[in-house]
Design a protein around this motif. Sequence first.
Motif, mmCIF file in Angstrom:
data_model
loop_
_atom_site.group_PDB
_atom_site.id
_atom_site.type_symbol
_atom_site.label_atom_id
_atom_site.label_comp_id
_atom_site.label_asym_id
_atom_site.label_seq_id
_atom_site.Cartn_x
_atom_site.Cartn_y
_atom_site.Cartn_z
ATOM 1 N N LYS A 137 -39.934 5.774 24.917
ATOM 2 C CA LYS A 137 -38.500 6.000 24.746
ATOM 3 C C LYS A 137 -37.732 5.326 25.866
ATOM 4 O O LYS A 137 -38.198 5.276 27.003
ATOM 5 N N THR A 138 -36.548 4.857 25.529
ATOM 6 C CA THR A 138 -35.690 4.300 26.572
ATOM 7 C C THR A 138 -34.857 5.432 27.170
ATOM 8 O O THR A 138 -34.690 6.484 26.544
ATOM 9 N N ILE A 139 -34.325 5.220 28.377
ATOM 10 C CA ILE A 139 -33.548 6.278 29.026
ATOM 11 C C ILE A 139 -32.277 6.551 28.210
ATOM 12 O O ILE A 139 -31.928 7.697 27.951
ATOM 13 N N MET A 164 -34.463 16.576 38.252
ATOM 14 C CA MET A 164 -33.357 15.673 37.964
ATOM 15 C C MET A 164 -32.610 16.115 36.724
ATOM 16 O O MET A 164 -31.472 15.753 36.525
ATOM 17 N N ASP A 165 -33.295 16.865 35.938
ATOM 18 C CA ASP A 165 -32.716 17.239 34.660
ATOM 19 C C ASP A 165 -32.109 18.627 34.741
ATOM 20 O O ASP A 165 -32.367 19.476 33.922
ATOM 21 N N ARG A 200 -39.737 11.399 35.827
ATOM 22 C CA ARG A 200 -40.274 11.379 34.464
ATOM 23 C C ARG A 200 -41.630 10.679 34.399
ATOM 24 O O ARG A 200 -41.889 9.879 33.503
ATOM 25 N N ALA A 201 -42.459 10.997 35.378
ATOM 26 C CA ALA A 201 -43.833 10.487 35.382
ATOM 27 C C ALA A 201 -44.759 11.623 34.968
ATOM 28 O O ALA A 201 -44.446 12.796 35.168
ATOM 29 N N GLU A 202 -45.902 11.266 34.411
ATOM 30 C CA GLU A 202 -46.893 12.267 34.010
ATOM 31 C C GLU A 202 -47.524 12.837 35.281
ATOM 32 O O GLU A 202 -48.063 12.081 36.098
ATOM 33 N N PRO A 258 -33.050 2.241 37.735
ATOM 34 C CA PRO A 258 -34.037 2.373 36.660
ATOM 35 C C PRO A 258 -33.674 1.469 35.468
ATOM 36 O O PRO A 258 -32.495 1.230 35.218
ATOM 37 N N PRO A 259 -34.678 1.000 34.758
ATOM 38 C CA PRO A 259 -34.411 0.185 33.569
ATOM 39 C C PRO A 259 -34.053 1.093 32.391
ATOM 40 O O PRO A 259 -34.906 1.817 31.884
ATOM 41 N N ARG A 291 -35.782 -0.276 28.443
ATOM 42 C CA ARG A 291 -37.052 -0.978 28.517
ATOM 43 C C ARG A 291 -38.147 0.078 28.390
ATOM 44 O O ARG A 291 -38.009 1.169 28.939
ATOM 45 N N PHE A 321 -41.609 11.297 27.365
ATOM 46 C CA PHE A 321 -40.689 10.156 27.456
ATOM 47 C C PHE A 321 -41.354 8.843 27.071
ATOM 48 O O PHE A 321 -40.723 7.793 27.127
ATOM 49 N N ARG A 325 -29.047 19.734 34.498
ATOM 50 C CA ARG A 325 -28.010 20.142 33.554
ATOM 51 C C ARG A 325 -28.597 20.815 32.327
ATOM 52 O O ARG A 325 -27.998 21.690 31.745
ATOM 53 N N LEU A 329 -43.970 -0.078 32.336
ATOM 54 C CA LEU A 329 -43.779 1.157 33.103
ATOM 55 C C LEU A 329 -45.118 1.868 33.187
ATOM 56 O O LEU A 329 -45.920 1.816 32.253
ATOM 57 N N ARG A 330 -45.361 2.525 34.334
ATOM 58 C CA ARG A 330 -46.648 3.176 34.515
ATOM 59 C C ARG A 330 -46.524 4.695 34.517
ATOM 60 O O ARG A 330 -45.575 5.231 35.090
ATOM 61 N N ARG A 331 -47.478 5.339 33.932
ATOM 62 C CA ARG A 331 -47.611 6.792 33.989
ATOM 63 C C ARG A 331 -46.341 7.522 33.565
ATOM 64 O O ARG A 331 -45.919 8.502 34.200
ATOM 65 N N VAL A 332 -45.724 7.047 32.496
ATOM 66 C CA VAL A 332 -44.525 7.716 31.981
ATOM 67 C C VAL A 332 -44.924 9.082 31.415
ATOM 68 O O VAL A 332 -45.951 9.199 30.735
ATOM 69 N N ALA A 333 -44.126 10.108 31.704
ATOM 70 C CA ALA A 333 -44.432 11.456 31.219
ATOM 71 C C ALA A 333 -44.525 11.435 29.697
ATOM 72 O O ALA A 333 -43.797 10.705 29.022
ATOM 73 N N ARG A 334 -45.416 12.278 29.189
ATOM 74 C CA ARG A 334 -45.739 12.240 27.764
ATOM 75 C C ARG A 334 -44.494 12.307 26.876
ATOM 76 O O ARG A 334 -44.358 11.553 25.922
ATOM 77 N N GLY A 380 -43.305 6.325 36.161
ATOM 78 C CA GLY A 380 -42.395 7.142 35.376
ATOM 79 C C GLY A 380 -41.345 6.322 34.644
ATOM 80 O O GLY A 380 -41.179 5.132 34.890
ATOM 81 N N GLN A 381 -40.637 7.006 33.753
ATOM 82 C CA GLN A 381 -39.608 6.315 32.978
ATOM 83 C C GLN A 381 -38.524 5.739 33.892
ATOM 84 O O GLN A 381 -37.928 4.710 33.589
ATOM 85 N N LEU A 382 -38.274 6.393 35.026
ATOM 86 C CA LEU A 382 -37.238 5.891 35.935
ATOM 87 C C LEU A 382 -37.764 4.795 36.862
ATOM 88 O O LEU A 382 -37.006 4.231 37.644
ATOM 89 N N GLY A 441 -28.012 14.973 33.286
ATOM 90 C CA GLY A 441 -29.264 15.040 32.552
ATOM 91 C C GLY A 441 -29.383 13.934 31.522
ATOM 92 O O GLY A 441 -30.440 13.747 30.941
#
Lengths: 262, 151, 106, 150
Positions: D130-132, B1-2, A228-230, D112-113, D116, D127, B4, D120-125, A172-174, D58
């Motif tokens: 995109k950076t945080i 987590m989101d 934030r993972a798929e 978390p980065p 960056r 996101f 808000r 990163l693996r398996r990032v939700a579509r 995930g992004q985190l 958020g």
Amino acid sequence: MIARHFGIGLAIVFIASYALAQGMADKGGTDKRRSGTQDMGGVLQKMQDDDTANPGMLFVQLGGELWGKASGASGKSCADCHGSVASMKGVAARYPAIPKGADAPVDLEGRIDLCRTANQRAGSLTSESRELLALTAYVAHQSRGFPITPPDDPRLAPFRARGEKLWQARQGQLNLSCAICHDDNAGKKLAGVTIPEAHPTGYPIYRLEWQTLGSLKRRLRNCLAGIRAEPYAYDAPEYVMLDLFLMDRARGMMLESPGVRP
Amino acid sequence: MDRRRFLAGTATAIGAIVVLPLGTASATPEAMAGAIRKVVGASQVREGRVSLDLPPLVENGSTVPLVVSVESPMREADYIKAIHVFNEKNPQPNVFTARLGPRNGRAVVGTRIKLGDSQKIVAIAETSGGQFWSASADVIVTLAACLDEAT
Amino acid sequence: MANVLVNAPKTAKRGSIVEIKALILHPMETGFRPGPNGRIIPRNIIERFTATWNGTEIFDMEMSPAIAANPFVSFFAVASESGTVGLRWTGDEGFVVEERVAIAVE
Amino acid sequence: MSRPGLLAAALALAAPAAVAQQVDLQVAPQIVGDAIPASLTGQPGAAARGRAIVANRGVGLCLLCHSGPIVEERFQGDLAPNLAGAGSRWSEGQLRLRIVDGSRLNADTIMPPYYRTSGLRRVARNFQGKTILSAAQIEDVVAYLATLKD
């Protein structure tokens, strides 16, 4: 006042039986594992323990109705083959498992659906549908108070090992893993919420946040969304692998289905 | 987590009901006072006789157990005829009104409520003689109601 | 597919006070929440819960969207005579559910 | 310990995939020692905006894991060090690297980065790529944290 005393009595009986059960599971006395129930406030513990107050019991009751209802081309109900649901005692404590003639494990929901499609010759039930949750809750409730006892099937080992890898993998992004929160930081506060150890003792659970009953799969999807993972697809084998790993990690702990969780 | 983001969504929803003919846009301490005034009229509301049992800290506002108990003989000559519960921060101030009588034997009502945020809850009991008694409780909510996560 | 759980004693001593608890499956959709498409999900709540003892109304509760999903109600009743406790939930979208439990008074 | 070229290269590689933060990803943070001394935008951030980002669960997500001197926000986390005094403990450059990609200093960090998109693996579509936080948001947060002196 009678009710209050009754409630307190119930709570005491519950705490005592719970402690006893956990103690029995913990022969060496060193087991520090905590069910999510122990991390909840007394009010929610009481809600879970009182069958007339636990909203999950609505689904157990519904499952009881479905158990006796004929379905599919076979014209048979669950009861026609299995008889009383008492025959299901201890079953939930052993899943996921590999069904006869198959080579991959299924979780309890998967097993029920398999019975439905193969034996009743009825349509497959959708993940998180009321019917599937109700039948699962009805069956799982029969194992309440049973220690989790994963089967000694060597074929499960590679699936369980993959589950553990998934548990440890950052994603995930985190860039977090399940283990970072639920192994390394369990008991600490994430935005004021105590991080539980994530033992699958109460599934299907009535989660107050959902305001309904839901499966471990749904709960795992919530965590994936949080980092934030798929999420894996609904029918992905990953959920079963994680379930296998978690049930092994919770080996000997008591099932509480249907659990109530915040 | 989101969470808000969803809170913001709830706030939008609260704003949206202004167009509905409900009388109140959202509960506020003032709206709650108004709703209470509608029930009690010009009568005086005294503190006492009512006990409001709510957990002081709840982990999730979606399902908060609440019990209102009122001291009363619950006999024809003197009973509690209604119990009203109000809140100050949900979209509307009324939570429930229960109507009772001597046949209840005991003026106790339990239910579960939603709390959109940490707030004050007020219970008011109406006696057969037309008196009003009240109790209030503050509840801290770790996670507000009406949130949802993508599943 | 209404689903109700009622907890009341099957027997009671004459004149004793018994507790009746009831749970019903219902979403209690508030009408204030946006759905996945951003539009408000229409309100769908139980508005009223009524209890009778042998046909005589003994308890009534007006509910609001602030009542939690799958509403739970508990109240007390004097066990005056053997008979049937009738519970009735009514609400939005024509929702009506009735449930009866028998209490034998000795 | 520091491999400045690698991070820059990684960010540059990731840039074409980005949409929302595409402009940001053209920024190649230069790591010097345990810090990124230069502002990611070339401009100083605004502490007041940074405080709002930190307080917003958020957006900044900070208070999920950290506690900080933001009294109006209840229920802060305790997985990570308290943000109070961060400005005394670290320079702006050190804070910047810890937010951009703390794994450059500690591979096992749970932080978390924030800036960056590679590795990163398996990032939700929604996101992906995109950076945080954006570069400007990170500068605002750095400016705020720098004000938190003991």
